[in-house]
Design a protein around this motif. Structure first.
Motif, PDB file in Angstrom:
ATOM      1  N   GLU A 215       0.821  -1.213   0.000  1.00  0.00           N
ATOM      2  CA  GLU A 215       0.000   0.000   0.000  1.00  0.00           C
ATOM      3  C   GLU A 215       0.855   1.262   0.000  1.00  0.00           C
ATOM      4  O   GLU A 215       0.359   2.363  -0.219  1.00  0.00           O
ATOM      5  CB  GLU A 215      -0.938   0.012   1.209  1.00  0.00           C
ATOM      6  CG  GLU A 215      -0.282   0.264   2.563  1.00  0.00           C
ATOM      7  CD  GLU A 215       0.387  -0.970   3.167  1.00  0.00           C
ATOM      8  OE1 GLU A 215       0.875  -0.878   4.309  1.00  0.00           O
ATOM      9  OE2 GLU A 215       0.410  -2.020   2.497  1.00  0.00           O
ATOM     10  N   GLN A 216       2.165   1.105   0.257  1.00  0.00           N
ATOM     11  CA  GLN A 216       3.082   2.241   0.270  1.00  0.00           C
ATOM     12  C   GLN A 216       3.727   2.410  -1.111  1.00  0.00           C
ATOM     13  O   GLN A 216       4.586   1.629  -1.507  1.00  0.00           O
ATOM     14  CB  GLN A 216       4.166   2.033   1.335  1.00  0.00           C
ATOM     15  CG  GLN A 216       3.659   1.949   2.757  1.00  0.00           C
ATOM     16  CD  GLN A 216       3.104   3.270   3.258  1.00  0.00           C
ATOM     17  OE1 GLN A 216       3.584   4.342   2.902  1.00  0.00           O
ATOM     18  NE2 GLN A 216       2.078   3.198   4.088  1.00  0.00           N
ATOM     19  N   GLN A 217       3.305   3.413  -1.842  1.00  0.00           N
ATOM     20  CA  GLN A 217       3.852   3.672  -3.176  1.00  0.00           C
ATOM     21  C   GLN A 217       5.184   4.418  -3.043  1.00  0.00           C
ATOM     22  O   GLN A 217       5.297   5.375  -2.279  1.00  0.00           O
ATOM     23  CB  GLN A 217       2.868   4.496  -4.005  1.00  0.00           C
ATOM     24  CG  GLN A 217       3.305   4.730  -5.442  1.00  0.00           C
ATOM     25  CD  GLN A 217       2.262   5.488  -6.253  1.00  0.00           C
ATOM     26  OE1 GLN A 217       1.219   5.883  -5.729  1.00  0.00           O
ATOM     27  NE2 GLN A 217       2.531   5.706  -7.525  1.00  0.00           N
ATOM     28  N   LEU A 218       6.181   3.971  -3.782  1.00  0.00           N
ATOM     29  CA  LEU A 218       7.498   4.606  -3.749  1.00  0.00           C
ATOM     30  C   LEU A 218       7.667   5.566  -4.913  1.00  0.00           C
ATOM     31  O   LEU A 218       7.478   5.190  -6.072  1.00  0.00           O
ATOM     32  CB  LEU A 218       8.605   3.550  -3.819  1.00  0.00           C
ATOM     33  CG  LEU A 218       9.014   2.827  -2.541  1.00  0.00           C
ATOM     34  CD1 LEU A 218      10.205   1.910  -2.829  1.00  0.00           C
ATOM     35  CD2 LEU A 218       9.369   3.808  -1.440  1.00  0.00           C
ATOM     36  N   PHE A 219       8.038   6.800  -4.610  1.00  0.00           N
ATOM     37  CA  PHE A 219       8.390   7.795  -5.605  1.00  0.00           C
ATOM     38  C   PHE A 219       9.874   8.133  -5.434  1.00  0.00           C
ATOM     39  O   PHE A 219      10.354   8.271  -4.300  1.00  0.00           O
ATOM     40  CB  PHE A 219       7.582   9.083  -5.425  1.00  0.00           C
ATOM     41  CG  PHE A 219       6.130   8.983  -5.802  1.00  0.00           C
ATOM     42  CD1 PHE A 219       5.672   9.524  -6.997  1.00  0.00           C
ATOM     43  CD2 PHE A 219       5.208   8.350  -4.967  1.00  0.00           C
ATOM     44  CE1 PHE A 219       4.332   9.452  -7.345  1.00  0.00           C
ATOM     45  CE2 PHE A 219       3.863   8.264  -5.306  1.00  0.00           C
ATOM     46  CZ  PHE A 219       3.429   8.818  -6.500  1.00  0.00           C
TER      47      PHE A 219
END
Length: 314
Positions: A215-219
């Motif tokens: 659920e943690q999107q990495l940018f």
């Protein structure tokens, strides 16, 4: 949609309005979705010493492009605006409830929108109780002015503490992380000198965290290291990356790019977006050529063998 965020950091300052509009139009027409900015961009480029120019330009672009707001996801940040000219990094707005309230209201006005799709805490504010920061973001999420909350340049233990507090308070917690990352890796313990933020780098621990918390999107910001992959004499690789691993990785990039008929920069973006976990690169395209490079790279599919060829170099 392409797995890419267009960084609008210097739109409205170093990059003039006509050029910025042309790049934004081309990005959206190509299927681009995320546009990333901050309320402090670009204070170092403006004679006032304060930011807001990028948000204001995007507001004018939205106003002149009816319907385009519905085609994009908008991200901006709070926390790093200087309190007075020259006060960054020691004295910035921070993440108190009062600061967040004021900054969000200003950003919405500048942008001419009623909500922010992804609102970033630009960096940790250890002078403000974490409960106050979490509650402030949660209040605006409940009101609908924030779609998602993201954390930039945060230590992972602080991320987890914020998630726990959000759960306790019954408010929205963070679902995105934004840190610096690229194919080249700096020497250990030199990141403080190479970058502006102590915890502003995606490490193996961050990758493992994202892989087990989907659920943690990495940018990733600065994925192309300001043009350093293209052998530009005016954009050398920072001395923090001066070690044998860099030499080996650049050689592999060169060999594979030649084999595929692509550029090293495009290859780096393909490596970032197609890995596990997948990473969304933030590219601050300043010319149509750079935008084409970004779009081409994020749509380049690497075979498992090609990815292994890149990954096995240390």
């Amino acid at each position: 949609m392409v797995n890419l965020a267009l960084g609008a950091m210097e739109y409205g300052t170093r990059i003039d309005e006509q050029t910025s509009f042309r790049l934004l139009d081309a990005y959206v027409d190509a299927g681009g979705e995320w546009i990333d900015t901050a309320n402090c961009y670009a204070f170092w480029q403006d004679p006032t010493g304060h930011g807001g120019q990028s948000e204001e330009l995007l507001g004018r672009w939205f106003a002149q492009r009816p319907g385009v707001r519905d085609r994009v996801k908008l991200a901006t940040k709070v926390g790093c605006e200087p309190l007075w000219p020259g006060s960054w990094p020691e004295h910035t707005e921070g993440l108190s409830s009062k600061a967040i309230d004021a900054a969000l209201e200003t950003s919405l006005r500048r942008l001419g929108v009623d909500h922010i799709d992804l609102y970033w805490a630009h960096r940790d504010d250890r002078s403000t109780p974490l409960e106050e920061t979490v509650a402030a973001f949660g209040k605006h999420a409940a009101a609908g002015t924030i779609g998602r909350l993201g954390l930039s340049n945060y230590a992972l233990w602080r991320v987890e503490r914020m998630r726990g507090l959000a759960a306790e308070l019954g408010v929205m917690g963070p679902s995105a992380l934004q840190l610096r990352y690229s194919y080249l890796q700096p020497r250990p313990l030199v990141r403080d000198h190479a970058h502006d933020h102590r915890f502003g780098w995606i490490t193996d621990e961050v990758l493992d965290y994202a892989q087990h918390n989907p659920e943690q999107q990495l940018f990733a910001y600065s994925p192309l290291m300001s043009g350093a992959y293209e052998n530009r004499p005016d954009r050398p690789v920072h001395e923090a990356f001066d070690h044998p691993g860099t030499t080996r990785r650049l050689q592999v990039l060169t060999d594979l790019a030649t084999e595929l008929g692509t550029t090293r920069s495009e290859l780096v973006l393909a490596w970032l977006t197609g890995g596990s976990p997948a990473i969304t690169p933030i590219v601050g395209a300043s010319t149509p050529q750079y935008l084409t490079t970004a779009l081409t790279g994020t749509q380049l599919d690497l075979t498992p063998e090609q990815r292994e060829q890149l990954d096995e170099v240390w």
